[in-house]
Design an enzyme around this catalytic site. Structure first.
Site, PDB file in Angstrom:
ATOM      1  N   CYS A   6       7.612  -8.319   5.780  1.00  0.00           N
ATOM      2  CA  CYS A   6       8.823  -7.921   6.501  1.00  0.00           C
ATOM      3  C   CYS A   6       9.270  -9.107   7.346  1.00  0.00           C
ATOM      4  O   CYS A   6       8.448  -9.784   7.964  1.00  0.00           O
ATOM      5  CB  CYS A   6       8.554  -6.711   7.388  1.00  0.00           C
ATOM      6  SG  CYS A   6      10.036  -6.162   8.271  1.00  0.00           S
TER       7      CYS A   6
ATOM      8  N   SER B 131      12.606   5.266   7.502  1.00  0.00           N
ATOM      9  CA  SER B 131      12.284   4.800   8.850  1.00  0.00           C
ATOM     10  C   SER B 131      12.805   3.381   9.030  1.00  0.00           C
ATOM     11  O   SER B 131      12.430   2.482   8.278  1.00  0.00           O
ATOM     12  CB  SER B 131      10.761   4.828   9.041  1.00  0.00           C
ATOM     13  OG  SER B 131      10.432   4.222  10.256  1.00  0.00           O
TER      14      SER B 131
ATOM     15  N   GLU C 137       0.818  -1.200   0.000  1.00  0.00           N
ATOM     16  CA  GLU C 137       0.000   0.000   0.000  1.00  0.00           C
ATOM     17  C   GLU C 137       0.859   1.261   0.000  1.00  0.00           C
ATOM     18  O   GLU C 137       1.936   1.286   0.587  1.00  0.00           O
ATOM     19  CB  GLU C 137      -0.899  -0.007   1.243  1.00  0.00           C
ATOM     20  CG  GLU C 137      -2.217   0.675   1.005  1.00  0.00           C
ATOM     21  CD  GLU C 137      -3.164   0.508   2.194  1.00  0.00           C
ATOM     22  OE1 GLU C 137      -4.297   0.099   1.976  1.00  0.00           O
ATOM     23  OE2 GLU C 137      -2.767   0.782   3.330  1.00  0.00           O
TER      24      GLU C 137
ATOM     25  N   CYS D   1       3.516   8.059   1.841  1.00  0.00           N
ATOM     26  CA  CYS D   1       4.131   6.984   2.618  1.00  0.00           C
ATOM     27  C   CYS D   1       4.296   5.777   1.700  1.00  0.00           C
ATOM     28  O   CYS D   1       3.331   5.296   1.111  1.00  0.00           O
ATOM     29  CB  CYS D   1       3.244   6.646   3.813  1.00  0.00           C
ATOM     30  SG  CYS D   1       3.945   5.340   4.822  1.00  0.00           S
TER      31      CYS D   1
ATOM     32  N   CYS E   3       3.424  -5.260  15.218  1.00  0.00           N
ATOM     33  CA  CYS E   3       3.301  -4.823  13.815  1.00  0.00           C
ATOM     34  C   CYS E   3       2.526  -5.823  12.976  1.00  0.00           C
ATOM     35  O   CYS E   3       2.870  -7.009  12.923  1.00  0.00           O
ATOM     36  CB  CYS E   3       4.696  -4.624  13.231  1.00  0.00           C
ATOM     37  SG  CYS E   3       4.663  -4.245  11.486  1.00  0.00           S
TER      38      CYS E   3
ATOM     39  N   CYS F  49       8.378  -7.505  14.372  1.00  0.00           N
ATOM     40  CA  CYS F  49       8.152  -6.712  15.591  1.00  0.00           C
ATOM     41  C   CYS F  49       6.805  -7.110  16.199  1.00  0.00           C
ATOM     42  O   CYS F  49       5.831  -7.334  15.472  1.00  0.00           O
ATOM     43  CB  CYS F  49       8.184  -5.220  15.268  1.00  0.00           C
ATOM     44  SG  CYS F  49       9.791  -4.698  14.648  1.00  0.00           S
TER      45      CYS F  49
ATOM     46  N   ASN G  91      -2.192   0.769  16.476  1.00  0.00           N
ATOM     47  CA  ASN G  91      -3.287   0.367  15.586  1.00  0.00           C
ATOM     48  C   ASN G  91      -3.620  -1.099  15.835  1.00  0.00           C
ATOM     49  O   ASN G  91      -2.882  -1.965  15.382  1.00  0.00           O
ATOM     50  CB  ASN G  91      -2.800   0.494  14.127  1.00  0.00           C
ATOM     51  CG  ASN G  91      -3.486   1.597  13.392  1.00  0.00           C
ATOM     52  OD1 ASN G  91      -4.426   2.198  13.885  1.00  0.00           O
ATOM     53  ND2 ASN G  91      -3.007   1.855  12.188  1.00  0.00           N
TER      54      ASN G  91
ATOM     55  N   LEU H 260      11.911   3.091  17.886  1.00  0.00           N
ATOM     56  CA  LEU H 260      12.582   2.810  19.158  1.00  0.00           C
ATOM     57  C   LEU H 260      11.703   1.921  20.070  1.00  0.00           C
ATOM     58  O   LEU H 260      12.073   0.827  20.413  1.00  0.00           O
ATOM     59  CB  LEU H 260      12.930   4.136  19.846  1.00  0.00           C
ATOM     60  CG  LEU H 260      13.990   4.076  20.927  1.00  0.00           C
ATOM     61  CD1 LEU H 260      15.314   3.575  20.372  1.00  0.00           C
ATOM     62  CD2 LEU H 260      14.184   5.444  21.569  1.00  0.00           C
ATOM     63  N   HIS H 261      10.579   2.457  20.485  1.00  0.00           N
ATOM     64  CA  HIS H 261       9.529   1.695  21.185  1.00  0.00           C
ATOM     65  C   HIS H 261       9.864   1.186  22.583  1.00  0.00           C
ATOM     66  O   HIS H 261       8.989   0.627  23.250  1.00  0.00           O
ATOM     67  CB  HIS H 261       9.023   0.522  20.333  1.00  0.00           C
ATOM     68  CG  HIS H 261       8.697   0.917  18.932  1.00  0.00           C
ATOM     69  ND1 HIS H 261       7.846   1.974  18.649  1.00  0.00           N
ATOM     70  CD2 HIS H 261       9.126   0.447  17.731  1.00  0.00           C
ATOM     71  CE1 HIS H 261       7.761   2.108  17.334  1.00  0.00           C
ATOM     72  NE2 HIS H 261       8.529   1.213  16.761  1.00  0.00           N
TER      73      HIS H 261
ATOM     74  N   CYS I 293       7.405   1.921  11.014  1.00  0.00           N
ATOM     75  CA  CYS I 293       7.554   1.364   9.685  1.00  0.00           C
ATOM     76  C   CYS I 293       6.670   0.135   9.555  1.00  0.00           C
ATOM     77  O   CYS I 293       6.533  -0.659  10.475  1.00  0.00           O
ATOM     78  CB  CYS I 293       9.008   1.014   9.414  1.00  0.00           C
ATOM     79  SG  CYS I 293       9.756  -0.074  10.615  1.00  0.00           S
TER      80      CYS I 293
HETATM   81  S1  SF4 Z   1       7.667  -2.492  12.492  1.00  0.00           S
HETATM   82 FE1  SF4 Z   1       8.848  -2.273  10.575  1.00  0.00          FE
HETATM   83  S2  SF4 Z   1      10.662  -3.588  10.909  1.00  0.00           S
HETATM   84 FE2  SF4 Z   1       9.151  -4.192  12.455  1.00  0.00          FE
HETATM   85  S3  SF4 Z   1       8.060  -5.943  11.519  1.00  0.00           S
HETATM   86 FE3  SF4 Z   1       6.905  -4.056  11.073  1.00  0.00          FE
HETATM   87  S4  SF4 Z   1       7.647  -3.442   9.048  1.00  0.00           S
HETATM   88 FE4  SF4 Z   1       9.136  -4.850   9.883  1.00  0.00          FE
END
Ligand code: SF4
Length: 367
Positions: A119, A204, A91, A112, A126, A123, A303, A227-228, A346
């Site tokens: 990926c 990012s 997207e 964006c 994510c 994470c 989200n 960072l998180h 990201c």
């Molecule tokens: S936050 Fe970024 S690096 Fe982490 S799994 Fe999602 S897309 Fe990948």
């Protein structure tokens, strides 16, 4: 086999034209036609000799990803779901801010962009990470997102530009697709293409340290780091790449990055997770961690997505957290909920990925 000219920056196009026995200025002319004027074929390049147009038609093409869906929300946010083949979709999201006719000070148009189908970094918070990884996008698939958006938004030609900013914050970890991303960045910055200044293009990353160092040398655009967490144990759990490049190593790379561009700062993205990383103690630890490093924080609402155990921090908690950072002299912004899908670190855009690492089929995530 035809060559997709969207795969090349100015240098690559010059090489391609040299192989055709053409002068280097022709490469610049074609770069300008494709990216500034949004040309989709060679017949429309009337400033090129007819013989060259004919030749290009035989050996080259201009091919961006196909559009599966094109949606505009009431606030003007526009999203494209793009087909990148073999059942994968990524997207792109465009977020306008202000009046385009009102000049550069009054208008910002941010795109964006995605850089991978899926990926591999997984994470914990994510949605993309949960889908798995299929492949890196080609340069054509990355820059093709700008090309498509620019054409759709009427940003070609001499009028006010539609795209003033680009963030590589869509699906994927940009620095895990280094070469294709850097070639695309060069096109974004090129005066014969998108004419973006390097401070208006943000990569990012979740923190692949050697690639951050390489980016500083190759194309030092603005850097955002997901960072998180302010300490390694928590970050190991939220952002697994931290086990390889822990916080001290990552922060040292951020300091080195700014040596190349001392007037810049690092943007730290911080997803606010209820009861996980949002305590006052975490905020104070962030202040200590980043002391002396020019930086700002983007505090991001989580989200939720199906199957995730996390919850977004309550608004009051987020404000308290923000206050601690601000009182320490750190700029900390809360991302607005507008265009919610890009209000993430990201890779939290929707899409679908045929996971190459497992045998699961196509998964669809609605972020
Ligand atoms: S936050 Fe970024 S690096 Fe982490 S799994 Fe999602 S897309 Fe990948």
């Amino acid at each position: 086999m035809t060559v997709n000219l969207l795969d090349h920056d100015a240098e690559g196009l010059a090489r391609f034209f040299a192989e055709l026995g053409e002068k280097p200025f022709r490469a610049r002319q074609v770069l300008r036609a494709i990216h500034r004027r949004g040309a989709a074929d060679f017949a429309s390049m009337s400033d090129c000799a007819k013989s060259l147009r004919g030749r290009l038609g035989e050996v080259a093409e201009i091919r961006a990803p196909g559009v599966i869906r094109d949606e505009i929300t009431p606030d003007g946010t526009r999203k494209w779901l793009l087909d990148v083949g073999a059942g994968n979709a990524v997207e792109s999201v465009f977020i306008p801010d202000g009046d385009r006719g009102g000049g550069a000070r009054r208008y910002r148009g941010t795109l964006c962009v995605s850089t991978q189908a899926g990926c591999a970094l997984d994470c914990a918070f994510c949605s993309t990470g949960k889908q798995g990884f299929n492949r890196n996008l080609s340069t054509a698939e990355i820059i093709g997102q700008l090309w498509l958006a620019n054409r759709a938004l009427g940003g070609t030609g001499e009028g006010p530009r539609a795209l003033t900013n680009v963030v590589l914050m869509g699906m994927g970890e940009p620095l895990a697709n280094f070469d294709n991303v850097v070639t695309a960045l060069r096109v974004m910055l090129d005066d014969d293409a998108y004419m973006l200044s390097r401070r208006r293009v943000t990569v990012s990353s979740s923190g692949i340290v050697p690639a951050i160092d390489r980016l500083a040398q190759a194309c030092p655009v603005a850097l955002a780091v997901s960072l998180h967490a302010p300490e390694d144990r928590l970050r190991d759990a939220l952002v697994p790449i931290n086990r390889k490049y822990p916080l001290a190593t990552l922060l040292a790379a951020c300091r080195r990055y700014l040596e190349r561009s001392p007037r810049d700062f690092i943007t730290f993205e911080y997803v606010m997770l209820d009861g996980v990383n949002d305590a006052d103690a975490h905020a104070r630890a962030l202040v200590a961690l980043t002391r002396g490093l020019p930086c700002k924080f983007n505090l991001i609402a989580f989200n939720p997505f199906p199957g995730s155990a996390f919850r977004s921090s309550p608004a009051q908690r987020v404000r308290g957290f923000q206050e601690i950072l601000m009182n320490a002299g750190i700029v900390a912004t809360l991302r607005r909920t507008r265009g919610r899908e890009i209000d993430a670190a990201c890779g939290q855009l929707a899409g679908r990925v045929r996971n190459r690492r497992g045998v699961v089929g196509i998964s669809e995530v609605t972020a």
